[in-house]
Design a protein around this motif. Sequence first.
Motif, mmCIF file in Angstrom:
data_model
loop_
_atom_site.group_PDB
_atom_site.id
_atom_site.type_symbol
_atom_site.label_atom_id
_atom_site.label_comp_id
_atom_site.label_asym_id
_atom_site.label_seq_id
_atom_site.Cartn_x
_atom_site.Cartn_y
_atom_site.Cartn_z
ATOM 1 N N ILE A 12 0.866 -1.379 -0.113
ATOM 2 C CA ILE A 12 -0.122 -0.089 -0.196
ATOM 3 C C ILE A 12 0.799 1.215 0.088
ATOM 4 N N ARG A 13 1.913 1.250 0.990
ATOM 5 C CA ARG A 13 2.703 2.258 1.006
ATOM 6 C C ARG A 13 3.549 2.540 -0.544
ATOM 7 N N GLN A 14 3.701 1.566 -1.029
ATOM 8 C CA GLN A 14 4.573 1.889 -2.351
ATOM 9 C C GLN A 14 3.562 2.547 -3.318
ATOM 10 N N LYS A 15 2.309 2.243 -3.237
ATOM 11 C CA LYS A 15 1.535 2.874 -4.010
ATOM 12 C C LYS A 15 1.188 4.615 -3.720
ATOM 13 N N GLY A 16 1.972 4.928 -2.787
ATOM 14 C CA GLY A 16 1.853 6.397 -2.464
ATOM 15 C C GLY A 16 0.648 6.878 -1.495
ATOM 16 N N ILE A 17 0.106 5.606 -0.809
ATOM 17 C CA ILE A 17 -1.041 5.821 -0.112
ATOM 18 C C ILE A 17 -0.565 5.824 1.502
ATOM 19 N N ILE A 18 -1.121 6.812 2.287
ATOM 20 C CA ILE A 18 -0.359 7.028 3.684
ATOM 21 C C ILE A 18 -1.029 5.914 4.491
ATOM 22 N N VAL A 19 -0.241 5.152 5.221
ATOM 23 C CA VAL A 19 -0.727 4.076 5.980
ATOM 24 C C VAL A 19 -0.111 3.827 7.160
ATOM 25 N N LYS A 20 -0.653 3.501 8.160
ATOM 26 C CA LYS A 20 0.135 3.468 9.571
ATOM 27 C C LYS A 20 -0.337 1.965 10.179
ATOM 28 N N LYS A 21 0.640 1.374 11.057
ATOM 29 C CA LYS A 21 0.315 0.165 11.428
ATOM 30 C C LYS A 21 -0.206 0.646 12.945
ATOM 31 N N THR A 22 -1.289 0.046 13.483
ATOM 32 C CA THR A 22 -1.842 0.134 14.775
ATOM 33 C C THR A 22 -1.991 -1.217 15.495
ATOM 34 N N GLN A 23 -1.848 -1.368 16.634
ATOM 35 C CA GLN A 23 -2.103 -2.702 17.478
ATOM 36 C C GLN A 23 -3.441 -2.658 17.945
ATOM 37 N N VAL A 24 -4.110 -3.660 17.880
ATOM 38 C CA VAL A 24 -5.121 -3.731 18.045
ATOM 39 C C VAL A 24 -5.636 -5.267 18.747
ATOM 40 N N ALA A 60 -16.808 -4.956 14.789
ATOM 41 C CA ALA A 60 -17.020 -6.040 14.695
ATOM 42 C C ALA A 60 -16.526 -7.119 13.361
ATOM 43 N N TYR A 61 -16.464 -8.321 13.615
ATOM 44 C CA TYR A 61 -16.061 -9.180 12.526
ATOM 45 C C TYR A 61 -16.742 -10.235 12.570
ATOM 46 N N ALA A 62 -17.459 -10.977 11.394
ATOM 47 C CA ALA A 62 -17.977 -12.180 11.675
ATOM 48 C C ALA A 62 -17.452 -13.095 10.561
ATOM 49 N N GLY A 63 -16.556 -14.258 10.721
ATOM 50 C CA GLY A 63 -16.029 -15.073 9.816
ATOM 51 C C GLY A 63 -17.008 -16.320 9.912
ATOM 52 N N LYS A 64 -16.396 -17.240 8.981
ATOM 53 C CA LYS A 64 -17.000 -18.434 8.874
ATOM 54 C C LYS A 64 -17.079 -19.324 10.350
ATOM 55 N N ASN A 65 -15.742 -19.329 10.795
ATOM 56 C CA ASN A 65 -15.504 -19.893 12.122
ATOM 57 C C ASN A 65 -15.276 -19.243 13.200
ATOM 58 N N LEU A 66 -15.455 -17.906 13.015
ATOM 59 C CA LEU A 66 -15.114 -16.847 14.184
ATOM 60 C C LEU A 66 -15.853 -15.762 14.117
ATOM 61 N N SER A 67 -16.264 -15.234 15.147
ATOM 62 C CA SER A 67 -17.028 -13.847 15.407
ATOM 63 C C SER A 67 -16.010 -13.147 16.364
ATOM 64 N N ALA A 68 -15.603 -11.958 16.100
ATOM 65 C CA ALA A 68 -14.711 -11.225 16.903
ATOM 66 C C ALA A 68 -15.222 -9.784 17.139
ATOM 67 N N PHE A 69 -14.536 -9.194 18.065
ATOM 68 C CA PHE A 69 -14.957 -7.737 18.114
ATOM 69 C C PHE A 69 -13.376 -7.225 18.147
ATOM 70 N N PHE A 70 -13.045 -6.337 17.251
ATOM 71 C CA PHE A 70 -11.499 -5.867 17.331
ATOM 72 C C PHE A 70 -11.736 -4.352 18.273
ATOM 73 N N ILE A 71 -10.893 -4.385 19.142
ATOM 74 C CA ILE A 71 -10.754 -3.003 19.800
ATOM 75 C C ILE A 71 -9.217 -2.410 19.904
ATOM 76 N N ARG A 72 -9.459 -1.048 19.930
ATOM 77 C CA ARG A 72 -7.901 -0.411 19.907
ATOM 78 C C ARG A 72 -8.003 -0.117 21.352
ATOM 79 N N VAL A 73 -7.113 -0.312 22.405
ATOM 80 C CA VAL A 73 -6.963 0.144 23.578
ATOM 81 C C VAL A 73 -5.652 0.788 23.693
ATOM 82 N N ASP A 74 -5.580 1.615 24.946
ATOM 83 C CA ASP A 74 -4.324 2.388 25.152
ATOM 84 C C ASP A 74 -3.213 1.851 25.486
ATOM 85 N N GLU A 75 -3.369 0.576 26.157
ATOM 86 C CA GLU A 75 -2.208 -0.291 26.565
ATOM 87 C C GLU A 75 -2.522 -1.756 26.309
ATOM 88 N N PRO A 76 -2.216 -2.019 24.941
ATOM 89 C CA PRO A 76 -2.696 -3.577 24.286
ATOM 90 C C PRO A 76 -1.963 -4.575 25.337
#
Lengths: 433, 142
Positions: free
Chosen positions: B63-75, B106-122
């Motif tokens: 993505i970065r190579q395409k000139g799009i601004i992207v950052k990594k975040t821990q969730v 939220a995320y609902a997959g075939k085998n798994l449903s999850a709730f992704f959260i961003r917290v201040d101290e992962p």
Amino acid sequence: MAYWNKELETKPKEELQKMQLGLLRNELRTMYDSSKFIHDKMKSVGLLPEDIDSFERFRKVPFMKKTDLRDNYPDNLFVKPYHELVRLHVSSGTTGNPIVVGYTQNDLDNWAESLDRGMTSFGMSKDDILQNFHGYGLFTGGLGVHYAAEKMGVTVLPISTGNTERQIKMMQDLPITSFAGTPSYMFHIADICDQKGIDIRRDTKVRYAIAGGEPWSESMRQKLQERTGIKVHNCYGASEFYGPMFLECNEQDGLHVWADLAYVEVLDRNGDQCADGERGELVVTMLKKEAFPLIRYKIGDISSLTWEKCGCGRTHPRLMRISGRTDDMLIVRGVNVFPSQIEGVIGEFAFLTPFYRITLTNENFMDSMTIDVEIGEDSLTEDTVSIDRMTRSVESRLKDVLNIKAVVHLTLPGSLERFEGKSCHVKDLRRYD
Amino acid sequence: MPEENVIIQLSIFVNNEPGRLAAIARTLKESNVNMKAFNLAESAEFGILRAIVDDPEESFEKIRQKGIIVKKTQVIGIVINDAPGSLFDAADVCGREGINIEYGYAYAGKNLSAFFIRVDEPHRAVTALKEAGIALVKGTDI
């Protein structure tokens, strides 16, 4: 037709010009003797005040510029000691120093004289009650109009700017006949009156207004007049002169520039005098100024001047509407704004890049200023609360520096166009028709 | 090991102008980046496309190579059971531990449903949630 100073206001052109040249030489003599600045300027071109025997010769005197006033901050250009001064005003500052202007009592009297001739020329008299919503304080508009109006016996309500609710209450409750202020604020008042179902024609006694302090157009005037039923008179001036000084008469056909107080040149690109009615750069010389000299001052405005006799019978030259600026100064809601000031603020914040764009719009003729500025890639965060906080801190700093509100948009790195020049930072989308 | 439960989310910054999201989505398609879960957030300033993708490191570079601004975040991904109360259990632990949830989706997959959260101290959040017996998504699960 009433006159404030009939004999002078209707003197034939030839007599006025002769008087003007005499006053010019007097002023030059006084300033040559008392101002090192003027002395050096004239000496640099080998001229003595006595040499100025024509307006052509006078054009050899070098120009004064805004930077001369700023560089001599605060009072290096004053030629009178403080015990002879009775007032100081300070113009809105740019990066660096603001401009301090001083006044002797004669300066204040001449300032009021100029406005009194103008107010009389469209019918104001001691029977009128003026609601003055120009800002009082360091800005010249408030006190300038105030004392001139008082001097002619007008009753003044010194309400100053802001608090629109109270403005509207006062203009209904008191027999106010006239307004003074910026045209954009008059539009704002008209808008609020509409919202509240107040008809200015029916619910107030306001008949005239003095409008100035910012650029506006003839079609704005027509709209304002149609909406409010108030006859609106354009006003022009600058703190460097005294303050707001020249007004339109009942004919509303140009600003009467009193030839005994100011000598206004209109110059083309080569510095030659433009023909009567032709547009060019204004160069102003104040003929009776005492506190400090203003000789061949490049105010930065573009307009034209005509000596054609006005329909009202006055013979002094008339200045047409200001149609542009020679520098990059912007006038936003009556306040002078330089892109360099905005650039300065942007430089103070480590999280911003130097890339920005200023956009000016005027919905309902109320100016608003938006500044798009790129955030640095390292400071970019997906924490929108922090982004909002950054935006607010830039806005608050801009408000402190510019004295008016600007809306700030942080944009992504690399999203703003890169320009070579400087003036391209500004997108002025304001329309005056 | 808290690390295995800390998931890299890509935050892609999008200017608030018509057509920008489409342009970015096209780039993701062309770069063959597969989004498992995503959420679109907007500030007054610009939009942020938050995405959980296959192979975040490689996708990040593409993505970065395409000139799009992207950052990594821990969730963190909380496994959601198909029963009332599973969100409460996780949020309650964070609340009691004084861990601030900044956002979630939220995320609902075939085998798994999850709730992704961003917290201040992962890392601390992972430890606390695990101690409370809450199942977390591993990076390898998705």
